[in-house]
Write an enzyme that holds these catalytic residues in place. Sequence first.
Site, short mmCIF file in Angstrom:
data_model
loop_
_atom_site.label_atom_id
_atom_site.label_comp_id
_atom_site.label_asym_id
_atom_site.label_seq_id
_atom_site.Cartn_x
_atom_site.Cartn_y
_atom_site.Cartn_z
N HIS A 1 25.05 -5.60 -12.06
CA HIS A 1 26.00 -4.49 -12.07
C HIS A 1 25.34 -3.16 -12.40
O HIS A 1 25.92 -2.10 -12.19
CB HIS A 1 27.16 -4.77 -13.04
CG HIS A 1 26.80 -4.66 -14.49
ND1 HIS A 1 26.51 -5.75 -15.28
CD2 HIS A 1 26.70 -3.59 -15.31
CE1 HIS A 1 26.25 -5.35 -16.51
NE2 HIS A 1 26.36 -4.04 -16.57
N ASP B 1 25.14 -12.28 -12.49
CA ASP B 1 24.99 -10.86 -12.82
C ASP B 1 23.54 -10.53 -13.17
O ASP B 1 23.28 -9.82 -14.14
CB ASP B 1 25.92 -10.45 -13.95
CG ASP B 1 26.02 -8.92 -14.09
OD1 ASP B 1 25.73 -8.22 -13.10
OD2 ASP B 1 26.36 -8.45 -15.18
N GLY C 1 24.74 1.10 -21.49
CA GLY C 1 23.34 1.47 -21.33
C GLY C 1 22.40 0.37 -21.79
O GLY C 1 21.25 0.32 -21.40
N ASN C 2 22.92 -0.53 -22.65
CA ASN C 2 22.13 -1.69 -23.10
C ASN C 2 22.07 -2.79 -22.03
O ASN C 2 21.26 -3.70 -22.14
CB ASN C 2 22.71 -2.29 -24.37
CG ASN C 2 22.14 -1.67 -25.64
OD1 ASN C 2 22.84 -0.97 -26.35
ND2 ASN C 2 20.86 -1.92 -25.91
N SER C 3 22.96 -2.72 -21.05
CA SER C 3 23.01 -3.78 -20.04
C SER C 3 21.66 -3.95 -19.37
O SER C 3 21.05 -2.99 -18.92
CB SER C 3 24.07 -3.44 -18.98
OG SER C 3 25.36 -3.48 -19.53
N LEU D 1 28.99 -28.87 -3.31
CA LEU D 1 29.76 -30.00 -2.80
C LEU D 1 30.87 -29.58 -1.85
O LEU D 1 31.33 -30.38 -1.04
CB LEU D 1 30.38 -30.78 -3.97
CG LEU D 1 29.56 -31.94 -4.55
CD1 LEU D 1 30.30 -32.57 -5.73
CD2 LEU D 1 29.26 -32.99 -3.50
N GLY D 2 31.31 -28.35 -1.97
CA GLY D 2 32.38 -27.89 -1.10
C GLY D 2 33.75 -28.35 -1.54
O GLY D 2 34.58 -28.76 -0.71
#
Length: 386
Positions: free
Chosen positions: A123, A153, A225-227, A282-283
């Site tokens: 992100h 992510d 901002g730490n992400s 596996l669907g």
Amino acid sequence: MLKALRFSGWPLLAGVLVALLIIQRYPEWVGLPSLDVNLQQAPQTKAVQQGPVSYADAVTTAAPAVVNLYTTKVINKPSHPLFEDPQFRRFFGDNSPKQKRMESSLGSGVIMSPEGYILTNNHVTSGADQIVVALKDGRETLARVIGSDPETDLAVLKIDLKNLPAITIGRSDSIRIGDVALAIGNPFGVGQTVTMGIISATGRNQLGLNNYEDFIQTDAAINPGNSGGALVDANGNLTGINTAIFSKSGGSQGIGFAIPVKLAMEVMKSIIEHGQVIRGWLGIEVQPLTQELAESFGLSGRPGIVVAGIFRDGPAQKAGLQLGDVILSIDGEPAGDGRRSMNQVARIKPTDKVTIQVMRNGKELKLTAEIGLRPPPAPVVLKEEQ
């Protein structure tokens, strides 16, 4: 006579005091147990392990490998309402001026190898036209995206600089609740910052943040901002990639989440080698086996998940699974939690075969399925700003 008695009493009193002191110091002389014996027989107090008074060494070890990310992208600026007026378009057509503006955002990343591979959050870099990487030593450069995995992510970047400081990899599967945790990143764009807390919980899932969730929870302050920054232990070893916070105000409220480094490394290696994350599939879609359903299937007290959907021509359909089947186990692992079972399947290499034990119409069956390659998630279509 009275004076004589007073005078003769002092030597007696002095003798008594001396005797008491001797008995206290050497009790064994008068047949009392030795003080040393009592101390040996007394239970020993458990030594308390003291933590360091400073974590400067850990920060010195890890901080050079944590970078600041500055991303920019061009978006359409809202036009004047006059340009949307039908009468205006009648005379001037659709050739109205289109205004654009630059939008920037902040984030953090971790240098994982001397070759310049950087781990950060998806992100942070999603949709960015340009990513600037700023190192702690003052160097800046542009980064290119090697690949991303929205389902965890995570994103992998690459920079081309010499003498890059790579972080030391720790073991996220051996951390314990109560361990010291340090979060290093670039909150609010103020520059590299270190905050301290402890590991509050491990294995957090079902938070609705990602498809694959196995978060480390910490109370080390994590702010915007730490992400993508580093969560390290008391020795400066990387244990997780900071990714999200639980907050009603937008700032840290003592609940932050990090992706375990073990999972992050698996994703990074797959992206570097294959350009994407290779996951088994596996669907099927599953739902929990509630108590009411368990009683209706005659499965009270047994774990299971219910097949609620089957993808056409998917591995599950080819293996013979049907809607309403109750999956009891996959390759011998009890299927008591749908998310955990699907994560188990995701870790299996495509083309490998698994044994699925199911309950159908009161009878137990064993089916064999060949794991397929999980298709990439459908891209999220965002409405373009006017």
